[in-house]
Enzyme design. Structure first.
Site, short mmCIF file in Angstrom:
data_model
loop_
_atom_site.label_atom_id
_atom_site.label_comp_id
_atom_site.label_asym_id
_atom_site.label_seq_id
_atom_site.Cartn_x
_atom_site.Cartn_y
_atom_site.Cartn_z
CD GLU A 87 -2.76 1.32 2.42
OE1 GLU A 87 -3.69 2.15 2.41
OE2 GLU A 87 -2.51 0.60 3.41
CD GLU A 121 2.82 7.96 4.83
OE1 GLU A 121 3.22 9.07 4.41
OE2 GLU A 121 1.74 7.45 4.50
CG ASP A 146 -1.25 15.25 -2.48
OD1 ASP A 146 -2.08 15.88 -3.17
OD2 ASP A 146 -0.41 15.81 -1.75
CG ASP A 164 -11.78 12.41 -1.44
OD1 ASP A 164 -10.60 12.04 -1.62
OD2 ASP A 164 -12.08 13.55 -1.04
CD GLU A 180 -12.98 3.32 1.84
OE1 GLU A 180 -13.81 2.68 1.17
OE2 GLU A 180 -11.80 2.93 2.01
#
Length: 213
Positions: free
Chosen positions: A43, A68, A115, A151, A191
Protein backbone atom coordinates in the site's frame (compact mmCIF):
# COMPACT_ATOMS: atom_id res chain seq x y z
CA UNK A 1 -2.90 18.77 4.68
CA UNK A 2 -0.56 19.80 7.49
CA UNK A 3 0.97 16.88 9.36
CA UNK A 4 1.43 17.30 13.10
CA UNK A 5 4.92 16.57 14.25
CA UNK A 6 5.46 13.68 16.65
CA UNK A 7 8.17 14.84 19.05
CA UNK A 8 9.70 11.44 19.76
CA UNK A 9 9.19 10.00 16.30
CA UNK A 10 12.84 8.97 15.83
CA UNK A 11 12.78 6.97 19.04
CA UNK A 12 9.47 5.33 18.12
CA UNK A 13 10.73 4.33 14.67
CA UNK A 14 14.10 3.10 15.92
CA UNK A 15 12.50 0.93 18.60
CA UNK A 16 9.77 -0.50 16.40
CA UNK A 17 10.15 -4.07 15.19
CA UNK A 18 7.60 -3.53 12.43
CA UNK A 19 9.51 -0.69 10.71
CA UNK A 20 12.24 -2.00 8.39
CA UNK A 21 15.37 0.10 8.84
CA UNK A 22 17.30 -1.05 5.74
CA UNK A 23 14.69 -1.92 3.08
CA UNK A 24 17.15 -1.59 0.18
CA UNK A 25 18.95 -4.66 1.51
CA UNK A 26 15.92 -6.80 0.70
CA UNK A 27 15.45 -5.68 -2.90
CA UNK A 28 14.57 -8.83 -4.82
CA UNK A 29 14.68 -10.82 -1.57
CA UNK A 30 11.39 -9.96 0.15
CA UNK A 31 10.08 -13.51 -0.02
CA UNK A 32 13.23 -14.58 1.79
CA UNK A 33 12.56 -11.86 4.34
CA UNK A 34 9.04 -13.20 4.98
CA UNK A 35 10.38 -16.76 4.76
CA UNK A 36 7.59 -17.91 2.45
CA UNK A 37 6.46 -17.74 -1.18
CA UNK A 38 3.16 -15.98 -0.50
CA UNK A 39 2.13 -13.02 -2.70
CA UNK A 40 3.33 -9.60 -1.61
CA UNK A 41 0.89 -6.67 -1.63
CA UNK A 42 1.96 -3.10 -0.95
CA UNK A 43 0.00 0.00 0.00
CA UNK A 44 1.61 3.24 -1.13
CA UNK A 45 0.73 5.97 1.35
CA UNK A 46 -0.63 3.78 4.16
CA UNK A 47 -1.51 6.66 6.47
CA UNK A 48 -2.22 5.50 10.02
CA UNK A 49 -2.39 1.89 8.87
CA UNK A 50 -6.00 0.84 9.44
CA UNK A 51 -6.48 -0.60 5.95
CA UNK A 52 -3.27 -2.62 5.77
CA UNK A 53 -3.55 -3.88 9.36
CA UNK A 54 -7.06 -5.23 8.83
CA UNK A 55 -6.01 -6.83 5.54
CA UNK A 56 -3.01 -8.51 7.18
CA UNK A 57 -5.27 -9.95 9.88
CA UNK A 58 -7.88 -11.16 7.39
CA UNK A 59 -5.42 -12.62 4.87
CA UNK A 60 -2.57 -14.34 6.77
CA UNK A 61 -1.39 -16.08 3.58
CA UNK A 62 -0.51 -12.77 1.93
CA UNK A 63 2.46 -10.60 2.88
CA UNK A 64 1.68 -6.89 3.28
CA UNK A 65 4.10 -3.97 3.19
CA UNK A 66 2.92 -0.46 4.04
CA UNK A 67 4.85 2.41 2.45
CA UNK A 68 4.87 5.90 3.92
CA UNK A 69 7.35 8.75 3.52
CA UNK A 70 6.41 10.90 6.51
CA UNK A 71 8.10 9.93 9.79
CA UNK A 72 5.37 11.49 11.91
CA UNK A 73 2.67 9.49 10.15
CA UNK A 74 4.65 6.27 10.55
CA UNK A 75 5.17 7.02 14.24
CA UNK A 76 1.43 7.41 14.68
CA UNK A 77 0.75 4.19 12.77
CA UNK A 78 3.25 2.24 14.87
CA UNK A 79 1.24 3.10 17.96
CA UNK A 80 -1.81 1.58 16.30
CA UNK A 81 -0.01 -1.42 14.83
CA UNK A 82 0.95 -2.72 18.23
CA UNK A 83 0.48 -6.32 17.15
CA UNK A 84 3.42 -8.14 15.66
CA UNK A 85 1.98 -9.91 12.64
CA UNK A 86 4.37 -12.12 10.65
CA UNK A 87 2.89 -10.91 7.36
CA UNK A 88 3.04 -7.13 7.92
CA UNK A 89 5.88 -4.60 7.91
CA UNK A 90 6.30 -0.86 7.28
CA UNK A 91 8.87 0.82 5.04
CA UNK A 92 9.74 4.51 5.09
CA UNK A 93 9.91 5.36 1.40
CA UNK A 94 9.21 8.01 -1.18
CA UNK A 95 7.39 6.22 -4.00
CA UNK A 96 9.82 7.73 -6.52
CA UNK A 97 12.42 5.36 -5.08
CA UNK A 98 10.20 2.29 -5.08
CA UNK A 99 12.37 0.43 -7.61
CA UNK A 100 15.33 0.75 -5.24
CA UNK A 101 13.51 -1.37 -2.67
CA UNK A 102 11.57 -3.86 -4.82
CA UNK A 103 12.35 -5.79 -8.00
CA UNK A 104 9.91 -8.07 -9.85
CA UNK A 105 8.31 -9.35 -6.63
CA UNK A 106 5.08 -7.41 -6.02
CA UNK A 107 1.68 -8.89 -6.94
CA UNK A 108 -0.61 -5.98 -6.07
CA UNK A 109 -0.44 -2.26 -5.33
CA UNK A 110 -3.06 -0.38 -3.31
CA UNK A 111 -3.45 3.35 -3.92
CA UNK A 112 -5.88 4.61 -1.31
CA UNK A 113 -6.79 8.30 -1.20
CA UNK A 114 -3.50 9.46 -2.64
CA UNK A 115 -2.65 13.15 -2.82
CA UNK A 116 -4.56 14.39 -5.91
CA UNK A 117 -2.06 17.15 -6.73
CA UNK A 118 -4.88 19.18 -8.31
CA UNK A 119 -2.75 21.77 -10.14
CA UNK A 120 -2.12 20.80 -13.75
CA UNK A 121 1.58 21.63 -13.51
CA UNK A 122 1.89 19.02 -10.73
CA UNK A 123 0.15 16.18 -12.58
CA UNK A 124 3.31 14.07 -12.85
CA UNK A 125 3.42 13.90 -9.04
CA UNK A 126 0.20 11.89 -9.01
CA UNK A 127 0.76 8.24 -8.16
CA UNK A 128 -0.95 7.17 -11.38
CA UNK A 129 1.13 9.39 -13.66
CA UNK A 130 3.35 7.84 -16.32
CA UNK A 131 6.43 8.41 -14.14
CA UNK A 132 5.08 6.20 -11.37
CA UNK A 133 3.49 3.64 -13.69
CA UNK A 134 6.91 3.12 -15.29
CA UNK A 135 8.34 2.56 -11.81
CA UNK A 136 5.63 0.03 -10.98
CA UNK A 137 6.50 -1.94 -14.13
CA UNK A 138 9.88 -2.65 -12.55
CA UNK A 139 8.50 -4.11 -9.32
CA UNK A 140 5.55 -6.24 -10.42
CA UNK A 141 6.24 -9.95 -10.39
CA UNK A 142 3.88 -11.19 -13.08
CA UNK A 143 0.43 -9.79 -13.78
CA UNK A 144 0.15 -6.16 -12.73
CA UNK A 145 -2.70 -5.22 -10.39
CA UNK A 146 -3.50 -1.77 -9.04
CA UNK A 147 -6.44 -1.23 -6.69
CA UNK A 148 -7.37 2.42 -6.35
CA UNK A 149 -9.81 4.38 -4.19
CA UNK A 150 -10.22 8.14 -4.01
CA UNK A 151 -12.74 10.83 -3.16
CA UNK A 152 -11.29 13.11 -5.83
CA UNK A 153 -13.11 13.04 -9.18
CA UNK A 154 -10.29 14.83 -11.02
CA UNK A 155 -7.69 12.31 -9.86
CA UNK A 156 -10.03 9.46 -10.71
CA UNK A 157 -10.69 10.56 -14.30
CA UNK A 158 -7.00 11.35 -14.76
CA UNK A 159 -6.09 7.88 -13.49
CA UNK A 160 -8.53 6.14 -15.84
CA UNK A 161 -6.89 7.88 -18.81
CA UNK A 162 -3.34 7.37 -17.56
CA UNK A 163 -3.81 3.68 -16.73
CA UNK A 164 -5.53 3.04 -20.08
CA UNK A 165 -2.69 4.75 -21.93
CA UNK A 166 -0.30 2.47 -20.06
CA UNK A 167 -2.10 -0.59 -21.46
CA UNK A 168 -3.97 -1.52 -18.30
CA UNK A 169 -7.39 -3.12 -18.53
CA UNK A 170 -9.90 -1.59 -16.12
CA UNK A 171 -12.61 -3.39 -14.20
CA UNK A 172 -14.88 -2.88 -11.19
CA UNK A 173 -15.10 0.84 -11.86
CA UNK A 174 -17.40 2.44 -9.31
CA UNK A 175 -18.51 6.03 -8.82
CA UNK A 176 -19.98 5.16 -5.42
CA UNK A 177 -18.15 2.19 -3.96
CA UNK A 178 -20.04 2.01 -0.70
CA UNK A 179 -23.37 1.91 -2.52
CA UNK A 180 -22.20 -0.57 -5.14
CA UNK A 181 -20.27 -3.03 -2.98
CA UNK A 182 -22.06 -6.23 -2.05
CA UNK A 183 -19.49 -7.27 0.52
CA UNK A 184 -18.10 -5.77 3.69
CA UNK A 185 -15.26 -3.41 2.85
CA UNK A 186 -11.98 -2.90 4.64
CA UNK A 187 -11.68 0.88 4.78
CA UNK A 188 -9.10 3.55 5.51
CA UNK A 189 -9.37 6.34 8.08
CA UNK A 190 -9.94 8.88 5.30
CA UNK A 191 -12.59 6.67 3.75
CA UNK A 192 -14.53 6.47 6.99
CA UNK A 193 -14.40 10.25 7.31
CA UNK A 194 -15.50 10.92 3.74
CA UNK A 195 -18.28 8.33 3.91
CA UNK A 196 -19.64 9.89 7.08
CA UNK A 197 -19.82 13.16 5.14
CA UNK A 198 -21.72 11.39 2.33
CA UNK A 199 -18.93 12.01 -0.16
CA UNK A 200 -18.77 9.49 -3.04
CA UNK A 201 -15.88 7.04 -3.04
CA UNK A 202 -14.52 6.29 -6.51
CA UNK A 203 -12.73 3.00 -7.09
CA UNK A 204 -11.26 0.82 -9.80
CA UNK A 205 -9.06 -2.18 -10.42
CA UNK A 206 -6.42 -1.98 -13.15
CA UNK A 207 -4.66 -5.08 -14.44
CA UNK A 208 -2.30 -6.02 -17.24
CA UNK A 209 -4.25 -9.22 -17.90
CA UNK A 210 -7.07 -9.16 -20.42
CA UNK A 211 -8.54 -12.21 -18.72
CA UNK A 212 -10.01 -10.33 -15.80
CA UNK A 213 -10.61 -12.15 -12.55
Amino acid sequence: MRIRNVKNKEEILNNSKIVIKNPEDYRGKWQEFFNNTNPIYIEIGMGKGKFILENAKKYPNINFIGLEKQDSIIAKSVKKLDEELPNLVIVRLDALNIDKVFSKEISRIYLNFSDPWPKVRHHLRRLTSSIFLDKYDLIFKDTKEIYMRTDNALLFTYSIESLSNHNYFLKDISLSLHDDSKEELITTEYEDKFSSENKPIYSLVATSSKCLK
